[in-house]
Write a protein that holds these residues in place. Structure first.
Motif, PDB file in Angstrom:
ATOM      1  N   ILE A  43      71.898   3.736  24.304  1.00  0.00           N
ATOM      2  CA  ILE A  43      71.033   4.704  24.997  1.00  0.00           C
ATOM      3  C   ILE A  43      70.541   4.168  26.341  1.00  0.00           C
ATOM      4  N   TRP A  44      71.394   3.427  27.050  1.00  0.00           N
ATOM      5  CA  TRP A  44      71.021   2.928  28.368  1.00  0.00           C
ATOM      6  C   TRP A  44      70.608   4.080  29.289  1.00  0.00           C
ATOM      7  N   ASP A  45      71.372   5.150  29.284  1.00  0.00           N
ATOM      8  CA  ASP A  45      71.049   6.316  30.110  1.00  0.00           C
ATOM      9  C   ASP A  45      70.177   7.278  29.300  1.00  0.00           C
ATOM     10  N   TYR A  46      68.998   6.802  28.905  1.00  0.00           N
ATOM     11  CA  TYR A  46      68.179   7.529  27.935  1.00  0.00           C
ATOM     12  C   TYR A  46      67.552   8.806  28.479  1.00  0.00           C
ATOM     13  N   THR A  47      67.585   9.001  29.796  1.00  0.00           N
ATOM     14  CA  THR A  47      67.025  10.240  30.344  1.00  0.00           C
ATOM     15  C   THR A  47      67.893  11.456  30.023  1.00  0.00           C
ATOM     16  N   ASN A  48      69.136  11.215  29.618  1.00  0.00           N
ATOM     17  CA  ASN A  48      70.060  12.287  29.235  1.00  0.00           C
ATOM     18  C   ASN A  48      69.856  12.610  27.754  1.00  0.00           C
ATOM     19  N   SER A  49      69.543  13.863  27.441  1.00  0.00           N
ATOM     20  CA  SER A  49      69.259  14.248  26.050  1.00  0.00           C
ATOM     21  C   SER A  49      70.466  14.036  25.141  1.00  0.00           C
ATOM     22  N   LYS A  50      71.685  14.245  25.677  1.00  0.00           N
ATOM     23  CA  LYS A  50      72.881  14.028  24.862  1.00  0.00           C
ATOM     24  C   LYS A  50      73.034  12.558  24.485  1.00  0.00           C
ATOM     25  N   VAL A  51      72.669  11.683  25.413  1.00  0.00           N
ATOM     26  CA  VAL A  51      72.747  10.247  25.136  1.00  0.00           C
ATOM     27  C   VAL A  51      71.719   9.869  24.073  1.00  0.00           C
ATOM     28  N   ARG A  52      70.509  10.407  24.178  1.00  0.00           N
ATOM     29  CA  ARG A  52      69.480  10.117  23.175  1.00  0.00           C
ATOM     30  C   ARG A  52      69.930  10.592  21.789  1.00  0.00           C
ATOM     31  N   PHE A  53      70.526  11.782  21.727  1.00  0.00           N
ATOM     32  CA  PHE A  53      70.983  12.305  20.444  1.00  0.00           C
ATOM     33  C   PHE A  53      72.106  11.445  19.879  1.00  0.00           C
TER      34      PHE A  53
END
Length: 433
Positions: free
Chosen positions: A83-93
């Protein structure tokens, strides 16, 4: 808390730690744009070091506590790397999906270890192994199934692979490479460790491992054919390749059951060698995908094209990795799969039905190799040959040397282990013995 490094743990450590270092070097180039920004990039490299620490704990732990501690450190560090790019909701999911899946696997593992502790009254692997050896039967069978489920989730065997496509699509390229090639090999290590603790396995265990692994290899291979996203294609091929290694382990288990040293050596040797070879060529392919993404900002194959002239080093490394993953000579994928084929066609004393079943497995393994060659040829042709398809994408050029050097080292290893397979045989000789 006790530690003991034996030949099996040393084999996994001798390439896991250097490859994690190479992944960290690659990350310097991949994350270059973040160095001048507000992000604390040092945290990312600290997490990579935590992954290396987890290897030391898992591969050298001699009892349950240190093993489980290292297991959990690896899971949490890998989750935060994804989740390095955690600002992206798809990445968080995607990260949440991975975190839940890996902890479901942990529940199965803890359940198995609680059963073993209840009966052996010890957390020591030696005492647990002694109890399992002396008490074959229902309890050992239940523990075996719980462990296979747990380690199947960890290594993304089918049908426990649902977390894999999302995690690989969301993670940075070097994290995808390390997860596929290095981190989740801990599941295969643990599968071997606990299977061998149990003494000579029952015959059904070997056949179960083979059936489980063949299914994973075939389904994983078929998944790769229709992918547009290069990282998804490479991710699904991990399910295929852990299945191929699992076939070798299943053959080795049958060798133990039938008291056939030839089957033991070819099965476990081929499986372990494929684990090593897969780490080399899969990291290399993910690094190539990362170079393409770094320059073009997409890994959608239908939007790419004509990159061979603009990125010759990346293209050459992708070709080498593609030939290796397709199990074609002269590169390393051929050497390990040839050992597994040799085990499947061994003249060991077995019934005609056993020989027939192993022949069917060999045919399915050949089918998997053909499907893999098809998907990787399509990927190379679409991305690197022809003409650019999307004029809106940035102009192509080679990526940073920080990224090219680790990729080149992996390519050199892929070639060396294929042209001189005795290097790989020497590395697996200790664990096989």
């Amino acid at each position: 808390v006790h530690f003991r490094l034996d030949a099996l743990g040393a084999f996994f450590l001798c390439w896991s730690l250097p490859m994690t270092l190479l992944g960290s070097v690659y990350a310097v180039g991949y994350l270059q744009k973040y160095f001048a920004g507000p992000r604390h990039v040092g945290v990312h490299f600290a997490l990579l070091n935590m992954v290396a620490l987890s290897f030391l704990l898992v591969y050298s732990g001699d009892e349950v506590v240190s093993f489980l501690f290292g297991w959990e450190v690896a899971a949490l560090a890998a989750w935060q790397l994804v989740i390095w790019d955690y600002t992206n909701s798809k990445v968080r999911f995607a990260g949440f999906n991975y975190l839940v899946s890996t902890h479901i696997g942990l529940l199965f593992l803890v359940a198995a270890l609680m059963i073993l502790y209840t009966h052996s009254q010890s957390w020591s692997f030696g005492a647990i192994g002694l109890w399992m050896t002396l008490h074959p039967g229902t309890i050992r069978n239940v523990v075996f199934l719980l462990l296979v489920t747990s380690f199947g989730l960890k290594s993304a065997f089918f049908p426990f692979h649902s977390w894999l496509p999302r995690a690989h699509a969301a993670a940075p390229a070097h994290v995808s490479a390390l997860m596929s090639g290095v981190i989740h090999k801990a599941g295969l290590y643990a599968l071997l460790r606990f299977t061998l603790l149990a003494g000579n396995p029952d015959e059904w265990m070997g056949w179960f491992l083979i059936a489980f692994s063949v299914t994973s290899a075939v389904i994983g291979g078929l998944y790769t054919v229709g992918q547009r996203d290069l990282k998804l294609l490479l991710g699904y091929s991990s399910t295929e390749n852990v299945g191929i290694a699992g076939i070798g382990f299943g053959v080795g288990c049958l060798g133990l059951t039938w008291d056939s040293p030839t089957l033991v050596a070819l099965g476990f040797g081929g499986g372990l060698l494929h684990v090593l070879n897969h780490a080399f060529f899969k990291c290399q392919l993910f690094y190539a995908a990362g170079c393409v993404y770094q320059i073009k900002h997409v890994v959608d194959m239908e939007r790419l094209g004509g990159l061979f002239k603009l990125m010759p080093v990346t293209a050459a490394c992708f070709v080498i990795g593609g030939v290796a993953i397709s199990a074609l000579p002269p590169f390393n994928g051929f050497a390990s799969e040839f050992m597994i084929y040799s085990g499947l066609f061994s003249n060991a004393s077995m019934t005609i039905w056993a020989k027939l079943m192993l022949g069917v497995v060999a045919a399915l393994l050949a089918f998997v190799g053909a499907v893999s060659a098809l998907s990787i040829t399509r990927a190379f042709g679409v991305i690197f040959l022809g003409s650019p398809r999307d004029p809106q994408l940035p102009e192509g050029r080679e990526a940073s040397p920080w990224m090219l050097v680790p990729m080149g080292i992996h390519a050199a290893g892929t070639v060396a282990l294929g042209v001189m397979p005795v290097i790989g045989f020497a590395l697996v000789a200790g664990p096989v013995a």
